[in-house]
Design a protein around this motif. Structure first.
Motif, PDB file in Angstrom:
ATOM      1  N   ALA A 581      26.636  -6.933 -81.901  1.00 32.19           N
ATOM      2  CA  ALA A 581      27.764  -6.754 -80.987  1.00 32.19           C
ATOM      3  C   ALA A 581      27.560  -5.461 -80.223  1.00 32.19           C
ATOM      4  O   ALA A 581      27.227  -4.431 -80.807  1.00 32.19           O
ATOM      5  CB  ALA A 581      29.085  -6.716 -81.752  1.00 32.19           C
ATOM      6  N   SER A 582      27.757  -5.505 -78.912  1.00 30.33           N
ATOM      7  CA  SER A 582      27.572  -4.313 -78.085  1.00 30.33           C
ATOM      8  C   SER A 582      28.530  -4.349 -76.916  1.00 30.33           C
ATOM      9  O   SER A 582      28.885  -5.417 -76.409  1.00 30.33           O
ATOM     10  CB  SER A 582      26.127  -4.219 -77.577  1.00 30.33           C
ATOM     11  N   THR A 583      28.927  -3.173 -76.466  1.00 35.89           N
ATOM     12  CA  THR A 583      29.801  -3.030 -75.313  1.00 35.89           C
ATOM     13  C   THR A 583      29.604  -1.660 -74.696  1.00 35.89           C
ATOM     14  O   THR A 583      29.054  -0.746 -75.344  1.00 35.89           O
ATOM     15  CB  THR A 583      31.274  -3.223 -75.707  1.00 35.89           C
ATOM     16  N   SER A 584      30.011  -1.524 -73.449  1.00 34.14           N
ATOM     17  CA  SER A 584      29.925  -0.246 -72.736  1.00 34.14           C
ATOM     18  C   SER A 584      31.301   0.099 -72.188  1.00 34.14           C
ATOM     19  O   SER A 584      31.983  -0.758 -71.602  1.00 34.14           O
ATOM     20  CB  SER A 584      28.913  -0.320 -71.591  1.00 34.14           C
ATOM     21  N   VAL A 585      31.695   1.362 -72.366  1.00 28.63           N
ATOM     22  CA  VAL A 585      33.003   1.831 -71.916  1.00 28.63           C
ATOM     23  C   VAL A 585      32.848   3.185 -71.237  1.00 28.63           C
ATOM     24  O   VAL A 585      31.850   3.884 -71.438  1.00 28.63           O
ATOM     25  CB  VAL A 585      34.000   1.952 -73.094  1.00 28.63           C
ATOM     26  N   SER A 689      22.314   0.518 -85.902  1.00 27.30           N
ATOM     27  CA  SER A 689      23.494   0.623 -85.039  1.00 27.30           C
ATOM     28  C   SER A 689      23.410   1.961 -84.321  1.00 27.30           C
ATOM     29  O   SER A 689      22.569   2.797 -84.653  1.00 27.30           O
ATOM     30  CB  SER A 689      24.782   0.522 -85.854  1.00 27.30           C
ATOM     31  N   GLY A 690      24.289   2.168 -83.355  1.00 30.72           N
ATOM     32  CA  GLY A 690      24.230   3.457 -82.685  1.00 30.72           C
ATOM     33  C   GLY A 690      24.905   3.467 -81.336  1.00 30.72           C
ATOM     34  O   GLY A 690      25.685   2.565 -80.976  1.00 30.72           O
ATOM     35  N   PHE A 691      24.557   4.525 -80.562  1.00 31.18           N
ATOM     36  CA  PHE A 691      25.206   4.798 -79.285  1.00 31.18           C
ATOM     37  C   PHE A 691      24.158   5.203 -78.254  1.00 31.18           C
ATOM     38  O   PHE A 691      23.166   5.863 -78.578  1.00 31.18           O
ATOM     39  CB  PHE A 691      26.227   5.929 -79.425  1.00 31.18           C
ATOM     40  N   ALA A 692      24.407   4.832 -77.018  1.00 32.40           N
ATOM     41  CA  ALA A 692      23.631   5.295 -75.875  1.00 32.40           C
ATOM     42  C   ALA A 692      24.596   5.909 -74.871  1.00 32.40           C
ATOM     43  O   ALA A 692      25.639   5.318 -74.560  1.00 32.40           O
ATOM     44  CB  ALA A 692      22.848   4.150 -75.234  1.00 32.40           C
ATOM     45  N   ILE A 693      24.245   7.108 -74.373  1.00 31.62           N
ATOM     46  CA  ILE A 693      25.152   7.871 -73.516  1.00 31.62           C
ATOM     47  C   ILE A 693      24.459   8.134 -72.185  1.00 31.62           C
ATOM     48  O   ILE A 693      23.324   8.636 -72.147  1.00 31.62           O
ATOM     49  CB  ILE A 693      25.545   9.214 -74.176  1.00 31.62           C
ATOM     50  N   LEU A 694      25.141   7.817 -71.095  1.00 28.26           N
ATOM     51  CA  LEU A 694      24.646   8.080 -69.751  1.00 28.26           C
ATOM     52  C   LEU A 694      25.736   8.765 -68.948  1.00 28.26           C
ATOM     53  O   LEU A 694      26.933   8.522 -69.175  1.00 28.26           O
ATOM     54  CB  LEU A 694      24.237   6.776 -69.051  1.00 28.26           C
ATOM     55  N   PRO A 695      25.363   9.592 -67.989  1.00 31.70           N
ATOM     56  CA  PRO A 695      26.393  10.217 -67.137  1.00 31.70           C
ATOM     57  C   PRO A 695      27.002   9.196 -66.195  1.00 31.70           C
ATOM     58  O   PRO A 695      26.310   8.331 -65.662  1.00 31.70           O
ATOM     59  CB  PRO A 695      25.607  11.291 -66.375  1.00 31.70           C
ATOM     60  N   ASN A 696      28.307   9.273 -66.012  1.00 30.80           N
ATOM     61  CA  ASN A 696      28.979   8.397 -65.056  1.00 30.80           C
ATOM     62  C   ASN A 696      28.993   9.075 -63.691  1.00 30.80           C
ATOM     63  O   ASN A 696      29.300  10.261 -63.567  1.00 30.80           O
ATOM     64  CB  ASN A 696      30.408   8.106 -65.507  1.00 30.80           C
ATOM     65  N   ALA A 724      26.826  -0.227 -80.203  1.00 31.40           N
ATOM     66  CA  ALA A 724      26.187  -1.463 -80.667  1.00 31.40           C
ATOM     67  C   ALA A 724      26.061  -1.445 -82.177  1.00 31.40           C
ATOM     68  O   ALA A 724      25.770  -0.402 -82.782  1.00 31.40           O
ATOM     69  CB  ALA A 724      24.807  -1.624 -80.035  1.00 31.40           C
ATOM     70  N   PHE A 725      26.303  -2.616 -82.793  1.00 32.81           N
ATOM     71  CA  PHE A 725      26.178  -2.787 -84.240  1.00 32.81           C
ATOM     72  C   PHE A 725      25.340  -4.031 -84.527  1.00 32.81           C
ATOM     73  O   PHE A 725      25.476  -5.052 -83.849  1.00 32.81           O
ATOM     74  CB  PHE A 725      27.552  -2.962 -84.899  1.00 32.81           C
ATOM     75  N   GLN A 726      24.485  -3.921 -85.527  1.00 36.57           N
ATOM     76  CA  GLN A 726      23.796  -5.085 -86.082  1.00 36.57           C
ATOM     77  C   GLN A 726      24.226  -5.218 -87.536  1.00 36.57           C
ATOM     78  O   GLN A 726      24.064  -4.272 -88.321  1.00 36.57           O
ATOM     79  CB  GLN A 726      22.275  -4.936 -85.979  1.00 36.57           C
ATOM     80  N   ILE A 727      24.740  -6.392 -87.893  1.00 37.92           N
ATOM     81  CA  ILE A 727      25.327  -6.605 -89.216  1.00 37.92           C
ATOM     82  C   ILE A 727      24.816  -7.919 -89.783  1.00 37.92           C
ATOM     83  O   ILE A 727      24.700  -8.926 -89.066  1.00 37.92           O
ATOM     84  CB  ILE A 727      26.866  -6.632 -89.133  1.00 37.92           C
ATOM     85  N   LEU A 728      24.502  -7.917 -91.073  1.00 38.33           N
ATOM     86  CA  LEU A 728      24.120  -9.133 -91.789  1.00 38.33           C
ATOM     87  C   LEU A 728      25.401  -9.810 -92.275  1.00 38.33           C
ATOM     88  O   LEU A 728      26.084  -9.308 -93.168  1.00 38.33           O
ATOM     89  CB  LEU A 728      23.208  -8.799 -92.967  1.00 38.33           C
ATOM     90  N   VAL A 729      25.719 -10.968 -91.697  1.00 37.96           N
ATOM     91  CA  VAL A 729      26.976 -11.640 -92.037  1.00 37.96           C
ATOM     92  C   VAL A 729      26.791 -12.671 -93.133  1.00 37.96           C
ATOM     93  O   VAL A 729      27.768 -13.094 -93.763  1.00 37.96           O
ATOM     94  CB  VAL A 729      27.582 -12.301 -90.774  1.00 37.96           C
ATOM     95  N   ASN A 730      25.549 -13.109 -93.361  1.00 36.34           N
ATOM     96  CA  ASN A 730      25.290 -14.068 -94.437  1.00 36.34           C
ATOM     97  C   ASN A 730      23.842 -13.937 -94.853  1.00 36.34           C
ATOM     98  O   ASN A 730      22.949 -13.916 -94.007  1.00 36.34           O
ATOM     99  CB  ASN A 730      25.595 -15.504 -93.975  1.00 36.34           C
ATOM    100  N   LEU A 748      35.320  -4.406 -85.559  1.00 37.64           N
ATOM    101  CA  LEU A 748      34.608  -3.186 -85.934  1.00 37.64           C
ATOM    102  C   LEU A 748      34.243  -2.357 -84.706  1.00 37.64           C
ATOM    103  O   LEU A 748      34.440  -1.142 -84.682  1.00 37.64           O
ATOM    104  CB  LEU A 748      33.342  -3.551 -86.715  1.00 37.64           C
ATOM    105  N   ILE A 749      33.715  -3.014 -83.671  1.00 39.85           N
ATOM    106  CA  ILE A 749      33.298  -2.273 -82.484  1.00 39.85           C
ATOM    107  C   ILE A 749      34.514  -1.740 -81.733  1.00 39.85           C
ATOM    108  O   ILE A 749      34.483  -0.618 -81.197  1.00 39.85           O
ATOM    109  CB  ILE A 749      32.414  -3.177 -81.592  1.00 39.85           C
ATOM    110  N   SER A 750      35.613  -2.482 -81.686  1.00 36.03           N
ATOM    111  CA  SER A 750      36.830  -1.999 -81.024  1.00 36.03           C
ATOM    112  C   SER A 750      37.446  -0.834 -81.781  1.00 36.03           C
ATOM    113  O   SER A 750      37.883   0.155 -81.173  1.00 36.03           O
ATOM    114  CB  SER A 750      37.850  -3.149 -80.910  1.00 36.03           C
ATOM    115  N   CYS A 751      37.441  -0.923 -83.107  1.00 41.07           N
ATOM    116  CA  CYS A 751      38.006   0.157 -83.922  1.00 41.07           C
ATOM    117  C   CYS A 751      37.187   1.433 -83.777  1.00 41.07           C
ATOM    118  O   CYS A 751      37.753   2.529 -83.706  1.00 41.07           O
ATOM    119  CB  CYS A 751      38.059  -0.293 -85.375  1.00 41.07           C
ATOM    120  N   THR A 752      35.861   1.304 -83.719  1.00 38.36           N
ATOM    121  CA  THR A 752      35.009   2.490 -83.560  1.00 38.36           C
ATOM    122  C   THR A 752      35.271   3.179 -82.232  1.00 38.36           C
ATOM    123  O   THR A 752      35.368   4.411 -82.164  1.00 38.36           O
ATOM    124  CB  THR A 752      33.536   2.087 -83.665  1.00 38.36           C
TER     125      THR A 752
END
Length: 762
Positions: A581-585, A689-696, A724-730, A748-752
């Motif tokens: 799961a990944s997103t950019s904000v 998992s982790g974060f990538a940061i770029l200047p806006n 972004a998170f990589q998780i073993l679900v099964n 999880l990604i929204s809460c973080t």
């Protein structure tokens, strides 16, 4: 910094390889390999740091090949035993004699097995060679030399076949030429068969004359083009010579044909190859002129960063397009950046012309690359005149920016002593019907040697792309060049070269690490961290290296990308179903403040559920730059919560002028202890998992009628954060994915993200 401090080459992880001998020419070999019994393959990145640019290109591979050739016979058999030994019976006044080399002849069964493996894979890695040596009861060096000699034999056979075809073509041309001359001397009437009247020439003769004239013109053009391509001052051969002689001497001398690695393109047609050369020459001329030009071609932006932006109108006046017509909906980005890098010109050229080493030099920017065809390998054992057809996937660490697929020519040329240029240009104008969402106009770098192993590098990026495929949040970042532009390439190059220099020093990292780590332990940790970071980038950008399947779920946010894949018998990964799961904000804080917060182990409990609600302790630290933030570290929960967790956290942090990355993954304590003791890291299971940061960037720009940016003012407006998170679900690969698992990852990604905003008072 003295010259003696820098060996001529070192590996990506910067440590001495114990199985490579030391030589008096200070040519060290560094490898990221471990010393355990389990095999692990890793392609090293060589970085040369010397000031003597008159030295021709050397590498450990070249030394091994020369040794293998000297220690093998025509039947591809490896040498065993001592090479040199003095004769004790010799007179003291006589010089020592060389003892005859003892050869080991392979058995027919061994040769048969080696041939069968060669048909499947002509370039086996270290793991495959070790397996062969054990299975065939051979020394690993014998297996390595056998494959080197077999590849040399195959290459020779291909060259002989090409020369035979050329000779046949030359004989045909020579026969046609003689036929034309004979017809001109004794013209015959086509109707009666008698001597023709003066001025009466048959239609067949006319066609032969026209064809002969065309062939002469073609020979003149090829000779002129080849002389210009190679920068030779030798006179162009006289086209009045017999066509077969001129053609046959030109072809084997200029070009070296290699096996097609991917099977997608076969540059065997001479006419197509000459068009590639024409395009490469035009692109090289344009790159050098653009690198040496200033205003009015380049206009300095008004922001604090001071970008060099291309004046589109001035460019159209000075240069003609060489990549075909601009497609509808495409926009242009162009930027230039100059700086000093701790690497010499020869080493940088070697890195850029090797696709694997090029990808390792820019790990966050290149997800995948390959050399499709080697059209020319250069002159005199150097890269001068080298021309490669390449393919690459360029990435920006965000799910909102698609990966750029580009096929291009890469041409290298030496312009003066210690001055090299490497240019890239897309081949859309040559391939009919070819279209892509991204084109590389003449782009690349001009490299000039400086003192103490440094080089002055001028980097130019000039690209056309489909803006409609880019999310609106990232469009200003791409148009100003901070995403794929020259500043980002230059910043990544400087950081990586500094990292290699730091890792080469054996006194920096161990003294600053809370827990002492052996040399082999450092190598294993760095290998594991590199694999972790590569997997993280592949998950964020959906690289083709990993087979992800995108999920469309109704209750997931629009900007959150959910992907899944099955992991079955993959070394270094837990078996089962993996979700990514990944997103950019957008975050209203500076990139540096956001990076310092996320990389601080004491503040980790404010956003990470793996911290068990308390601060983390740094158990080990390996510096990868003068800034302590560029490092690989090992974290553990505080003493209060240590008994509640059986996990450690491996973390890599990296920051430069163009952005920052924080990547981490939980690992088992016993497995990590084995790695720190020098064990093999290839089988340590992790999901990063982790974060990538770029200047806006907030850009106020002016566009002309063609949609090109003529200039404007750019202002930094916070940061663009990718989570972004990589998780073993099964743990069962055959299990079915449930909606509850997708909702859990989405929550999880929204809460973080919400926790990070709350901690920074956004």
């Amino acid at each position: 910094m003295a010259d003696s401090q820098f060996p001529k080459s070192m590996n990506f992880n910067g440590f001495l390889d114990s199985d490579v001998p030391y030589s008096n020419n200070n040519n060290f070999s560094f490898s990221a390999g471990t010393t355990t019994t389990r095999p692990f393959s890793s392609h090293g990145l060589s970085l040369g740091l010397q000031t003597n640019v008159n030295v021709t290109r050397k590498s450990n591979r070249g030394g091994d090949e020369e040794e293998s050739r000297s220690e093998s016979d025509n039947n591809l058999e490896a040498l065993s035993g001592d090479d040199l030994e003095t004769d004790d019976n010799n007179n003291n006044n006589k010089p020592p004699r060389k003892k005859k080399k003892r050869y080991h002849r392979h058995t027919p069964k061994q040769i048969q097995d080696l041939e069968s493996v060669f048909k499947e894979c002509a370039h086996p890695d270290e793991k495959q060679r070790l397996d062969l040596s054990r299975r065939l009861n051979l020394d690993p060096r014998q297996v390595k030399f056998w494959f080197q000699n077999r590849r040399t034999q195959m290459k020779t056979q291909i060259e002989r076949h090409e020369n035979a075809l050329l000779r046949q073509e030359n004989d045909k041309l020579r026969a046609e030429n003689l036929s034309v001359r004979e017809s001109m001397r004794n013209p015959m009437c086509g109707n009666c068969g008698g001597p023709a009247i003066l001025g009466e020439i048959s239609m067949e003769e006319q066609h032969l004359r026209i064809e002969n004239s065309r062939l002469k013109d073609e020979l003149d053009r090829v000779c002129s083009l080849t002389g210009k391509f190679l920068g030779s001052s030798n006179p162009i051969p006289d086209s009045s010579l017999v066509l077969g002689v001129g053609f046959s001497t030109l072809q084997p001398q200029r070009f070296e044909i290699s096996n097609n690695r991917t099977g997608s393109v076969n540059v065997s047609d001479f006419d197509e190859r000459s068009r590639y050369l024409d395009l490469a020459l035009v692109a090289m001329e344009e790159l050098v002129k653009m690198a040496q030009s200033r205003e009015p071609l380049w206009v300095r932006s008004l922001d604090s960063n001071g970008f060099d932006m291309l004046n589109k109108e001035e460019y159209e006046k000075c240069f003609s397009r060489c990549v075909g017509l601009k497609q509808d909906g495409f926009v242009t980005e162009a930027s230039k950046e100059s700086g000093t890098v701790i690497i010499n010109s020869l080493a940088l050229v070697e890195t850029l012309m090797d696709s694997e080493r090029w990808a390792e030099m820019f790990p966050f920017m290149i997800s995948r690359t390959s050399t499709t065809e080697i059209i020319s390998s250069g002159m005199g054992g150097t890269r001068n005149g080298a021309l490669h057809l390449m393919h690459a996937e360029l990435q920006l660490l965000s799910p909102l920016v698609p990966v750029r697929q580009v096929s291009f020519l890469r041409f290298c040329k030496q312009h003066a002593e210690g001055v090299w240029a490497v240019v890239d240009v897309s081949i859309d104008s040559i391939r009919e019907g070819s279209s892509s969402s991204c084109r590389r106009l003449p782009s690349g770098c001009l490299v000039q040697d400086m003192a103490n192993g440094y080089s002055k590098v001028t980097w130019i990026e000039h690209t056309e792309y489909d803006e409609n495929r880019i999310h609106r949040l990232y469009r200003p970042l791409l148009s100003c060049g901070l995403a794929f532009g020259a500043q980002r390439w230059m910043a990544a190059l400087q950081r990586q070269c500094e990292c290699l220099t730091i890792l080469m020093s054996s006194t920096v990292s161990p003294s600053r690490s809370p827990t002492p780590i052996s040399c082999n332990g450092r190598k294993s940790m760095l290998k594991l961290a590199k694999r972790m970071t590569d997997n993280f980038c592949g998950g964020v950008c959906a690289s083709s290296l990993q087979k992800w399947s995108k999920l469309n779920v109704g209750n997931v946010d629009e900007d959150v990308r959910i992907m899944t894949r099955k992991s079955v018998n993959v070394p270094g990964e837990p078996p089962g179903i993996v979700l990514n799961a990944s997103t950019s904000v957008w975050m209203p804080v500076s990139p540096r403040r956001l990076f310092d917060f996320l990389g601080n182990e004491r503040l980790r409990s404010e956003w990470d559920i793996l911290s068990n609600g308390g601060p983390m302790q740094e158990m080990a630290h390996i510096a990868k730059g003068h800034d302590r933030s560029n490092s690989v570290s090992l974290l553990r929960a505080s003493a209060i919560n240590a008994n509640q967790s059986h996990m450690l956290i491996l973390q890599e942090t990296s920051i430069d002028a163009a952005g920052a990355v924080v990547v981490y993954a939980p690992v088992d304590i016993p497995a990590m202890q084995a790695v720190m003791n020098g064990g093999d890291s290839a089988y340590v299971a992790l999901l990063p998992s982790g974060f990538a940061i770029l200047p806006n960037i907030q850009q106020r720009e002016e566009r002309n009628g063609n949609g090109n940016v003529n200039g404007g003012c750019m202002e930094e407006g916070g940061s663009l954060l990718t989570v972004a998170f990589q998780i073993l679900v099964n743990s069962l690969p055959t299990a079915k994915l449930t909606v509850e698992s997708v909702e859990t990852v989405n929550n999880l990604i929204s809460c973080t993200v919400q926790k990070i905003k709350a901690a920074l008072h956004c």
